[in-house]
Design an enzyme around this catalytic site. Structure first.
Site, PDB file in Angstrom:
ATOM      1  N   ILE A  49      -0.730   6.301   4.168  1.00  0.00           N
ATOM      2  CA  ILE A  49       0.177   5.931   5.250  1.00  0.00           C
ATOM      3  C   ILE A  49       1.392   5.169   4.731  1.00  0.00           C
ATOM      4  CG2 ILE A  49       0.400   4.474   7.297  1.00  0.00           C
ATOM      5  CD1 ILE A  49      -2.509   5.219   7.979  1.00  0.00           C
ATOM      6  N   LYS A  91      -1.400  -2.150  -5.654  1.00  0.00           N
ATOM      7  CA  LYS A  91      -2.170  -2.555  -6.835  1.00  0.00           C
ATOM      8  C   LYS A  91      -2.195  -1.503  -7.934  1.00  0.00           C
ATOM      9  CE  LYS A  91      -5.951  -3.319  -4.517  1.00  0.00           C
ATOM     10  NZ  LYS A  91      -7.360  -3.664  -4.233  1.00  0.00           N
ATOM     11  N   ASP A 150      -1.258  -7.440  -5.385  1.00  0.00           N
ATOM     12  CA  ASP A 150      -2.522  -7.562  -4.661  1.00  0.00           C
ATOM     13  C   ASP A 150      -2.244  -8.559  -3.543  1.00  0.00           C
ATOM     14  OD1 ASP A 150      -5.033  -8.283  -3.682  1.00  0.00           O
ATOM     15  OD2 ASP A 150      -6.005  -8.128  -5.637  1.00  0.00           O
ATOM     16  N   TYR A 177      15.129  -8.302   2.082  1.00  0.00           N
ATOM     17  CA  TYR A 177      14.468  -7.181   2.750  1.00  0.00           C
ATOM     18  C   TYR A 177      14.504  -7.412   4.252  1.00  0.00           C
ATOM     19  CZ  TYR A 177      10.096  -9.963   3.029  1.00  0.00           C
ATOM     20  OH  TYR A 177       9.149 -10.916   3.271  1.00  0.00           O
ATOM     21  N   GLY A 184       0.801  -1.214   0.000  1.00  0.00           N
ATOM     22  CA  GLY A 184       0.000   0.000   0.000  1.00  0.00           C
ATOM     23  C   GLY A 184       0.834   1.264   0.000  1.00  0.00           C
ATOM     24  N   ALA A 185       2.025   1.218  -0.592  1.00  0.00           N
ATOM     25  CA  ALA A 185       2.940   2.362  -0.525  1.00  0.00           C
ATOM     26  C   ALA A 185       2.744   3.375  -1.653  1.00  0.00           C
ATOM     27  CB  ALA A 185       4.383   1.866  -0.546  1.00  0.00           C
ATOM     28  N   SER A 186       1.718   3.199  -2.476  1.00  0.00           N
ATOM     29  CA  SER A 186       1.505   4.146  -3.570  1.00  0.00           C
ATOM     30  C   SER A 186       0.873   5.444  -3.089  1.00  0.00           C
ATOM     31  CB  SER A 186       0.630   3.515  -4.666  1.00  0.00           C
ATOM     32  OG  SER A 186      -0.631   3.136  -4.143  1.00  0.00           O
ATOM     33  N   LYS A 208       6.037  -3.978   6.188  1.00  0.00           N
ATOM     34  CA  LYS A 208       4.842  -3.354   6.758  1.00  0.00           C
ATOM     35  C   LYS A 208       3.634  -3.928   6.041  1.00  0.00           C
ATOM     36  CE  LYS A 208       1.377  -0.269   6.081  1.00  0.00           C
ATOM     37  NZ  LYS A 208       0.478  -0.202   4.923  1.00  0.00           N
TER      38      LYS A 208
END
Length: 345
Positions: free
Chosen positions: A22, A42, A74, A95, A17-19, A99
């Site tokens: 938060i 996504k 996804d 890595y 969800g880094a696009s 998160k």
């Protein structure tokens, strides 16, 4: 704001969800140290209503001083996750930090990977200004929020802790207070305005509601008042508990050693218990003879769906349909028991 120390230089951070929102805020905070950032999200093509893609986020990350690897992921697709991990290892070697939103599993994974990987959950104390919050809370919610910067700073604080810091459910404000931050107005969208408590934290004090109303704000929450206990009847909940009781054994009790209390709302609701400490186990309506280790609150419909395998406990928890108080590790044990019973339900 929590200052950068440079300690994440060379570390690889895998962020779902880094696009935007938060996730991107955490990515940019780490990028200022010179970290390698995997943007696992996504959005590869521009969205009509939501700003940002994995590629625009990559540009911002590299401009901030980090190295970026955008990956279309996804999180429901195991193959996409596996492919992203392989790409990460190929480009950055490995890595070191991840998160993602699976708090239900924090304690279990913390125990499994103790000494190797630290596993912690981070929750905001208040609502955070994101696209999702505006969609859920409506037009008036923005002024009641804090900025994503507070989560980025809190995550940055966790990233710098040793592996021994694991299995924790961290509240952003608490960990930043421990870092010496005293002025939290710097994180507010509208400094001085009353704040909306986070949707998933069980903190809805009447005092906060009154404070918001006195300042002219409309609280987006109401404290639930206890409802009178209905009498149990022969509905879906009773049938579910009957099947659960028939499935119990000394082996299950020995492996679990916990008492669960269910506070169910809706038809056939009320208080029910599952005793997996007493010999042979027991279920029933009302309070158990001993104190419950875990209290679960949800609707009767969701309870039946959860025990029949139609609703995953993790998704119920993360969506707010299920609230849990008590020992989270024992809550995870119950999920395993549910999987054994799904065929019968």
């Amino acid at each position: 704001m929590l200052p950068n120390t440079g300690r994440l230089a060379g570390c690889t951070v895998f962020i779902t969800g880094a696009s935007r929102g938060i996730g991107k805020a955490i990515a940019l905070k780490a990028a200022k140290d010179g970290a390698n950032i995997v943007i696992a999200a996504k959005t590869a093509q521009p969205h009509s209503k939501l700003l940002g893609t994995i590629y625009t986020a990559a540009e911002e990350i590299e401009a901030a001083g980090g190295k970026a690897l955008p990956c279309v992921v996804d999180v429901r697709d195991e193959q996409q996750i596996s492919d992203a991990v392989q790409k990460t290892v190929k480009k950055f070697g490995a890595y070191t930090i991840a998160k993602y939103g699976m708090s239900m599993y924090v304690l279990g994974m913390a125990e499994e990977f103790k000494g190797e990987i630290a596993v912690n959950a981070l929750w905001p104390k208040t609502a955070i200004d994101t696209a999702a919050t505006e969609m859920l809370g409506g037009p008036g919610i923005k002024s009641q929020c804090r900025k994503v910067d507070i989560i980025a700073d809190a995550a940055y604080s966790i990233f710098q802790k040793p592996k021994s810091f694991t299995g924790n459910f961290v509240i952003d404000e608490n960990i930043l207070k421990a870092e010496g931050i005293q002025n939290f107005d710097i994180y507010a969208v509208k400094p001085g305005h009353p704040l909306q408590p986070d949707f998933f934290l069980d903190e809805y004090p009447e005092a906060v509601s009154k404070k918001m109303e006195s300042a002219g704000a409309v609280p987006e929450f109401k404290e639930e008042k206890p409802q009178p206990q209905p009498k149990p009847c022969s509905g879906a909940v009773e049938k579910t508990f009957r099947i659960v009781k028939d499935s119990l054994s000394d082996d299950i009790v020995k492996a679990t050693q916990a008492i669960y209390l269910f506070e169910l709302s809706g038809e056939d609701g009320g208080t029910w218990f599952l005793d997996l400490k007493s010999k042979g186990g027991n279920v029933g309506y009302g309070e158990p003879s001993d104190q419950a280790d875990v209290v679960m609150s949800m609707s009767t419909d969701d309870f039946v769906k959860m025990f029949s395998g139609k609703l995953k406990p993790t998704m119920a928890f993360m969506s707010g349909k299920l609230k849990i108080k008590g020992n989270m590790a024992l809550a995870i044990k119950l999920e395993k028991l549910m999987n054994q019973m799904n065929a019968r339900l």
